[in-house]
Design a protein around this motif. Structure first.
Motif, PDB file in Angstrom:
ATOM      1  N   PRO A  76     -11.359 -16.119  -6.829  1.00  0.00           N
ATOM      2  CA  PRO A  76     -10.014 -16.486  -6.382  1.00  0.00           C
ATOM      3  C   PRO A  76      -8.888 -15.792  -7.144  1.00  0.00           C
ATOM      4  CG  PRO A  76     -10.999 -18.262  -7.660  1.00  0.00           C
ATOM      5  CD  PRO A  76     -12.064 -17.239  -7.466  1.00  0.00           C
ATOM      6  N   TRP A  77      -9.114 -15.369  -8.387  1.00  0.00           N
ATOM      7  CA  TRP A  77      -8.014 -14.785  -9.168  1.00  0.00           C
ATOM      8  C   TRP A  77      -7.838 -13.280  -8.935  1.00  0.00           C
ATOM      9  CZ3 TRP A  77     -12.435 -16.883 -11.274  1.00  0.00           C
ATOM     10  CH2 TRP A  77     -13.355 -15.985 -11.808  1.00  0.00           C
ATOM     11  N   THR A  78      -8.676 -12.683  -8.100  1.00  0.00           N
ATOM     12  CA  THR A  78      -8.494 -11.273  -7.735  1.00  0.00           C
ATOM     13  C   THR A  78      -8.393 -11.191  -6.219  1.00  0.00           C
ATOM     14  OG1 THR A  78     -10.888 -10.956  -7.674  1.00  0.00           O
ATOM     15  CG2 THR A  78      -9.773 -10.450  -9.737  1.00  0.00           C
ATOM     16  N   LYS A  79      -7.224 -10.839  -5.749  1.00  0.00           N
ATOM     17  CA  LYS A  79      -7.000 -10.744  -4.314  1.00  0.00           C
ATOM     18  C   LYS A  79      -6.463  -9.348  -3.949  1.00  0.00           C
ATOM     19  CE  LYS A  79      -8.078 -15.002  -3.236  1.00  0.00           C
ATOM     20  NZ  LYS A  79      -9.243 -15.302  -2.381  1.00  0.00           N
ATOM     21  N   GLY A  80      -6.884  -8.887  -2.777  1.00  0.00           N
ATOM     22  CA  GLY A  80      -6.329  -7.650  -2.240  1.00  0.00           C
ATOM     23  C   GLY A  80      -7.144  -6.403  -2.470  1.00  0.00           C
ATOM     24  N   TRP A  81      -8.121  -6.461  -3.408  1.00  0.00           N
ATOM     25  CA  TRP A  81      -8.882  -5.246  -3.698  1.00  0.00           C
ATOM     26  C   TRP A  81      -9.909  -4.932  -2.618  1.00  0.00           C
ATOM     27  CZ3 TRP A  81     -14.127  -5.678  -3.952  1.00  0.00           C
ATOM     28  CH2 TRP A  81     -14.647  -6.963  -4.142  1.00  0.00           C
ATOM     29  N   ALA A  82     -10.396  -5.957  -1.916  1.00  0.00           N
ATOM     30  CA  ALA A  82     -11.456  -5.734  -0.922  1.00  0.00           C
ATOM     31  C   ALA A  82     -10.979  -4.902   0.247  1.00  0.00           C
ATOM     32  CB  ALA A  82     -12.000  -7.071  -0.428  1.00  0.00           C
ATOM     33  N   GLY A  83      -9.687  -4.980   0.556  1.00  0.00           N
ATOM     34  CA  GLY A  83      -9.168  -4.183   1.672  1.00  0.00           C
ATOM     35  C   GLY A  83      -9.349  -2.699   1.439  1.00  0.00           C
ATOM     36  N   TYR A  84      -9.062  -2.243   0.205  1.00  0.00           N
ATOM     37  CA  TYR A  84      -9.258  -0.829  -0.111  1.00  0.00           C
ATOM     38  C   TYR A  84     -10.724  -0.435   0.019  1.00  0.00           C
ATOM     39  CZ  TYR A  84      -4.624  -1.345  -2.212  1.00  0.00           C
ATOM     40  OH  TYR A  84      -3.301  -1.601  -2.430  1.00  0.00           O
ATOM     41  N   ILE A 118      -8.290   9.193   8.393  1.00  0.00           N
ATOM     42  CA  ILE A 118      -7.684   9.358   7.065  1.00  0.00           C
ATOM     43  C   ILE A 118      -6.236   8.886   7.069  1.00  0.00           C
ATOM     44  CG2 ILE A 118      -6.985  11.070   5.347  1.00  0.00           C
ATOM     45  CD1 ILE A 118      -9.464  12.697   6.169  1.00  0.00           C
ATOM     46  N   LEU A 119      -5.492   9.229   8.113  1.00  0.00           N
ATOM     47  CA  LEU A 119      -4.101   8.782   8.220  1.00  0.00           C
ATOM     48  C   LEU A 119      -4.020   7.257   8.311  1.00  0.00           C
ATOM     49  CD1 LEU A 119      -2.437  11.398  10.590  1.00  0.00           C
ATOM     50  CD2 LEU A 119      -1.855  10.940   8.207  1.00  0.00           C
ATOM     51  N   ALA A 120      -4.946   6.651   9.032  1.00  0.00           N
ATOM     52  CA  ALA A 120      -4.951   5.186   9.139  1.00  0.00           C
ATOM     53  C   ALA A 120      -5.195   4.542   7.776  1.00  0.00           C
ATOM     54  CB  ALA A 120      -6.009   4.745  10.143  1.00  0.00           C
ATOM     55  N   TYR A 121      -6.098   5.121   6.996  1.00  0.00           N
ATOM     56  CA  TYR A 121      -6.372   4.589   5.650  1.00  0.00           C
ATOM     57  C   TYR A 121      -5.149   4.738   4.749  1.00  0.00           C
ATOM     58  CZ  TYR A 121      -9.006   3.698   1.360  1.00  0.00           C
ATOM     59  OH  TYR A 121      -9.460   3.169   0.182  1.00  0.00           O
ATOM     60  N   TYR A 124      -2.556   2.204   5.645  1.00  0.00           N
ATOM     61  CA  TYR A 124      -2.884   0.882   5.099  1.00  0.00           C
ATOM     62  C   TYR A 124      -2.491   0.793   3.630  1.00  0.00           C
ATOM     63  CZ  TYR A 124      -5.674  -2.895   3.169  1.00  0.00           C
ATOM     64  OH  TYR A 124      -6.082  -4.010   2.494  1.00  0.00           O
ATOM     65  N   ILE A 125      -2.820   1.825   2.860  1.00  0.00           N
ATOM     66  CA  ILE A 125      -2.465   1.823   1.435  1.00  0.00           C
ATOM     67  C   ILE A 125      -0.953   1.770   1.263  1.00  0.00           C
ATOM     68  CG2 ILE A 125      -2.583   3.163  -0.699  1.00  0.00           C
ATOM     69  CD1 ILE A 125      -5.240   4.296   0.249  1.00  0.00           C
ATOM     70  N   ASN A 126      -0.237   2.544   2.080  1.00  0.00           N
ATOM     71  CA  ASN A 126       1.221   2.533   1.996  1.00  0.00           C
ATOM     72  C   ASN A 126       1.786   1.161   2.359  1.00  0.00           C
ATOM     73  OD1 ASN A 126       3.928   4.098   2.013  1.00  0.00           O
ATOM     74  ND2 ASN A 126       3.893   3.136   4.026  1.00  0.00           N
ATOM     75  N   TYR A 127       1.182   0.497   3.333  1.00  0.00           N
ATOM     76  CA  TYR A 127       1.657  -0.824   3.752  1.00  0.00           C
ATOM     77  C   TYR A 127       1.409  -1.875   2.667  1.00  0.00           C
ATOM     78  CZ  TYR A 127       1.757  -5.265   6.275  1.00  0.00           C
ATOM     79  OH  TYR A 127       2.015  -6.565   6.659  1.00  0.00           O
ATOM     80  N   VAL A 128       0.232  -1.829   2.060  1.00  0.00           N
ATOM     81  CA  VAL A 128      -0.108  -2.826   1.046  1.00  0.00           C
ATOM     82  C   VAL A 128       0.735  -2.626  -0.214  1.00  0.00           C
ATOM     83  CG1 VAL A 128      -1.948  -3.674  -0.451  1.00  0.00           C
ATOM     84  CG2 VAL A 128      -2.432  -3.157   1.948  1.00  0.00           C
TER      85      VAL A 128
END
Length: 231
Positions: A76-84, A118-121, A124-128
């Motif tokens: 629970p204390w680590t969020k957001g890394w799984a998306g990458y 690649i552009l979609a990835y 996503y990084i830019n959005y996050v």
């Protein structure tokens, strides 16, 4: 009767040596047609089909993505890394595994699709991260490189001659691409420098590219290189 090549003893009904395949012929011996001394061996194709292998690979990729999501929910204390990680695994699947589903994948179709993934990835990084660099840097940089690569792949696939022209043109285009890349880096990230590093790859690519074009135009040089380099 024996094989004239390897010396294996043969039955009268043999037409070829079972060891080396040499045709049996002896005009002094009358051939007697009898049954073969052993049953004919037929090899069974036990190889797994390509689609079966790719199905297993797809299941493994899906299992890996599921495991990454479970790990994120379990900590629970680590969020957001799984998306990458999930997008990275999906990108790797699109680049490497997806073309293997087809018997003869067409690079003219898959190369633009790879750059789109690649552009979609990157989007996503830019959005996050809320970086704001996608439209000003990633989209034009990757888009122009996609155009160069797609054009090169299309020409190599459908042209039956003039490959040196294509190689020369691609090298020159890549040289000018480095100039564009330096400009995009400077404008998007406000990196101001008096050292223009893009001139070095531009000059090198331009000289080598023009060399390919000159060799293609000058037939004596082209023929001499074919004899020297054996191609």
């Amino acid at each position: 009767m024996f094989c004239v090549k390897c010396g294996v003893e043969l039955a009268d009904s043999e037409e070829r040596c079972p060891l080396c395949g040499t045709k049996v012929y002896n005009p002094e011996i009358e051939r007697v047609v009898t049954s073969a001394p052993y049953p004919e061996f037929t090899a069974k194709d036990s190889r797994m089909s390509k689609r079966g292998i790719m199905l297993i690979v797809t299941i493994l990729f899906c299992a890996l993505i599921t495991q990454l999501l479970i790990c994120e929910l379990s900590i629970p204390w680590t969020k957001g890394w799984a998306g990458y990680a999930v997008y990275g695994v999906a990108l790797f699947y699109v680049l490497v595994a997806l073309p293997m589903w087809f018997r003869k994948p067409n690079p003219v179709i898959f190369v633009p699709c790879d750059f789109a993934a690649i552009l979609a990835y990157l989007c996503y990084i830019n959005y996050v991260t809320k970086g704001g660099w996608f439209l000003s840097f990633a989209l034009p940089a990757v888009g122009v490189l996609a155009l160069i690569a797609s054009a090169a792949v299309t020409l190599f696939k459908y042209l039956h001659h003039g490959y040196l022209y294509v190689c020369g043109g691609v090298l020159i285009a890549n040289g000018f691409y480095t100039v564009l890349l330096e400009y995009l880096i400077s404008s998007a990230f406000d990196v101001r420098s008096s050292f223009h590093w893009s001139l070095f790859p531009l000059i090198g690519c331009f000289i080598i590219g023009m060399g390919f074009i000159i060799i293609s135009i000058c037939k004596p040089i082209k023929e001499a290189l074919k004899k020297k380099l054996f191609f």
